[in-house]
Design a protein around this motif. Structure first.
Motif, PDB file in Angstrom:
ATOM      1  N   LYS A 106      35.944  83.036  45.990  1.00  0.00           N
ATOM      2  CA  LYS A 106      36.210  84.032  44.957  1.00  0.00           C
ATOM      3  C   LYS A 106      35.927  85.428  45.509  1.00  0.00           C
ATOM      4  CE  LYS A 106      35.244  85.186  40.199  1.00  0.00           C
ATOM      5  NZ  LYS A 106      34.575  84.805  38.970  1.00  0.00           N
ATOM      6  N   GLY A 107      36.879  86.331  45.284  1.00  0.00           N
ATOM      7  CA  GLY A 107      36.718  87.711  45.738  1.00  0.00           C
ATOM      8  C   GLY A 107      37.308  88.010  47.103  1.00  0.00           C
ATOM      9  N   VAL A 108      37.880  87.017  47.769  1.00  0.00           N
ATOM     10  CA  VAL A 108      38.505  87.247  49.076  1.00  0.00           C
ATOM     11  C   VAL A 108      39.762  88.089  48.889  1.00  0.00           C
ATOM     12  CG1 VAL A 108      39.753  86.112  50.975  1.00  0.00           C
ATOM     13  CG2 VAL A 108      37.620  85.150  50.143  1.00  0.00           C
ATOM     14  N   ASP A 109      39.954  89.049  49.778  1.00  0.00           N
ATOM     15  CA  ASP A 109      41.182  89.840  49.793  1.00  0.00           C
ATOM     16  C   ASP A 109      42.174  89.154  50.726  1.00  0.00           C
ATOM     17  OD1 ASP A 109      40.295  91.906  48.081  1.00  0.00           O
ATOM     18  OD2 ASP A 109      39.235  92.864  49.741  1.00  0.00           O
TER      19      ASP A 109
ATOM     20  N   ALA B  90      32.801  82.279  52.797  1.00  0.00           N
ATOM     21  CA  ALA B  90      32.263  81.063  52.181  1.00  0.00           C
ATOM     22  C   ALA B  90      30.779  80.882  52.504  1.00  0.00           C
ATOM     23  CB  ALA B  90      33.067  79.847  52.642  1.00  0.00           C
ATOM     24  N   LYS B  91      30.401  81.135  53.743  1.00  0.00           N
ATOM     25  CA  LYS B  91      28.992  81.016  54.138  1.00  0.00           C
ATOM     26  C   LYS B  91      28.125  81.984  53.346  1.00  0.00           C
ATOM     27  CE  LYS B  91      29.616  79.417  58.888  1.00  0.00           C
ATOM     28  NZ  LYS B  91      29.498  79.801  60.313  1.00  0.00           N
ATOM     29  N   LYS B  92      28.598  83.214  53.189  1.00  0.00           N
ATOM     30  CA  LYS B  92      27.840  84.238  52.468  1.00  0.00           C
ATOM     31  C   LYS B  92      27.726  83.935  50.980  1.00  0.00           C
ATOM     32  CE  LYS B  92      28.993  87.921  55.664  1.00  0.00           C
ATOM     33  NZ  LYS B  92      29.820  89.112  55.910  1.00  0.00           N
ATOM     34  N   HIS B  93      28.621  83.088  50.471  1.00  0.00           N
ATOM     35  CA  HIS B  93      28.627  82.774  49.047  1.00  0.00           C
ATOM     36  C   HIS B  93      28.145  81.356  48.749  1.00  0.00           C
ATOM     37  CE1 HIS B  93      30.969  86.452  49.102  1.00  0.00           C
ATOM     38  NE2 HIS B  93      30.525  86.614  47.865  1.00  0.00           N
ATOM     39  N   GLY B  94      27.351  80.798  49.661  1.00  0.00           N
ATOM     40  CA  GLY B  94      26.655  79.547  49.401  1.00  0.00           C
ATOM     41  C   GLY B  94      27.482  78.271  49.468  1.00  0.00           C
ATOM     42  N   ALA B  95      28.531  78.280  50.267  1.00  0.00           N
ATOM     43  CA  ALA B  95      29.362  77.084  50.387  1.00  0.00           C
ATOM     44  C   ALA B  95      28.566  75.922  50.987  1.00  0.00           C
ATOM     45  CB  ALA B  95      30.575  77.372  51.257  1.00  0.00           C
ATOM     46  N   LYS B  96      28.874  74.735  50.535  1.00  0.00           N
ATOM     47  CA  LYS B  96      28.263  73.525  51.083  1.00  0.00           C
ATOM     48  C   LYS B  96      28.821  73.251  52.478  1.00  0.00           C
ATOM     49  CE  LYS B  96      27.665  71.409  46.574  1.00  0.00           C
ATOM     50  NZ  LYS B  96      28.041  70.303  45.689  1.00  0.00           N
ATOM     51  N   LYS B  97      28.092  72.439  53.236  1.00  0.00           N
ATOM     52  CA  LYS B  97      28.494  72.134  54.614  1.00  0.00           C
ATOM     53  C   LYS B  97      29.893  71.526  54.684  1.00  0.00           C
ATOM     54  CE  LYS B  97      27.085  69.720  58.817  1.00  0.00           C
ATOM     55  NZ  LYS B  97      28.435  69.534  59.259  1.00  0.00           N
TER      56      LYS B  97
ATOM     57  N   TYR C 266      45.924  83.412  56.035  1.00  0.00           N
ATOM     58  CA  TYR C 266      46.325  82.714  54.821  1.00  0.00           C
ATOM     59  C   TYR C 266      46.595  83.756  53.745  1.00  0.00           C
ATOM     60  CZ  TYR C 266      44.890  78.660  57.371  1.00  0.00           C
ATOM     61  OH  TYR C 266      44.804  77.696  58.338  1.00  0.00           O
ATOM     62  N   ASP C 267      47.712  83.584  53.031  1.00  0.00           N
ATOM     63  CA  ASP C 267      48.140  84.615  52.099  1.00  0.00           C
ATOM     64  C   ASP C 267      47.740  84.382  50.649  1.00  0.00           C
ATOM     65  OD1 ASP C 267      49.847  82.542  51.561  1.00  0.00           O
ATOM     66  OD2 ASP C 267      51.689  83.666  51.904  1.00  0.00           O
ATOM     67  N   SER C 268      47.100  83.256  50.355  1.00  0.00           N
ATOM     68  CA  SER C 268      46.724  82.975  48.970  1.00  0.00           C
ATOM     69  C   SER C 268      45.666  81.872  48.916  1.00  0.00           C
ATOM     70  CB  SER C 268      47.942  82.521  48.172  1.00  0.00           C
ATOM     71  OG  SER C 268      48.364  81.246  48.619  1.00  0.00           O
ATOM     72  N   PRO C 269      44.959  81.776  47.793  1.00  0.00           N
ATOM     73  CA  PRO C 269      44.006  80.673  47.630  1.00  0.00           C
ATOM     74  C   PRO C 269      44.697  79.305  47.727  1.00  0.00           C
ATOM     75  CG  PRO C 269      43.609  82.360  45.980  1.00  0.00           C
ATOM     76  CD  PRO C 269      44.887  82.737  46.682  1.00  0.00           C
TER      77      PRO C 269
END
Length: 66
Positions: free
Chosen positions: A14-17, A29-36, A50-53
């Motif tokens: 969330k919040g990626v440009d 993802a690492k900065k936002h607490g993603a799981k391993k 990548y151009d979109s989620p």
């Protein structure tokens, strides 16, 4: 290969440009607490922009099915 939950994946991104590189996605993802497993799935994706989620989810899930 680790499996990731698409919902969890998108929460961490969330919040990626977009467009965003694979490395930028992994760092975000690492900065936002993603799981391993989510980090592993992102790291396994091809090194491109990548151009979109949806594009990220498709690549992460595809890489985890191989």
């Amino acid at each position: 290969m680790a499996k990731t939950n698409p919902t969890e994946l998108q929460k961490c991104l969330k919040g990626v440009d977009y467009p965003a590189s694979k490395d930028a996605l992994v760092d975000h993802a690492k900065k936002h607490g993603a799981k391993k497993d989510t980090i592993d799935a992102l790291s396994a994706m091809p090194g491109k922009e990548y151009d979109s989620p949806a594009a990220v989810t498709k690549a992460a899930v595809k890489e985890n099915k191989t």
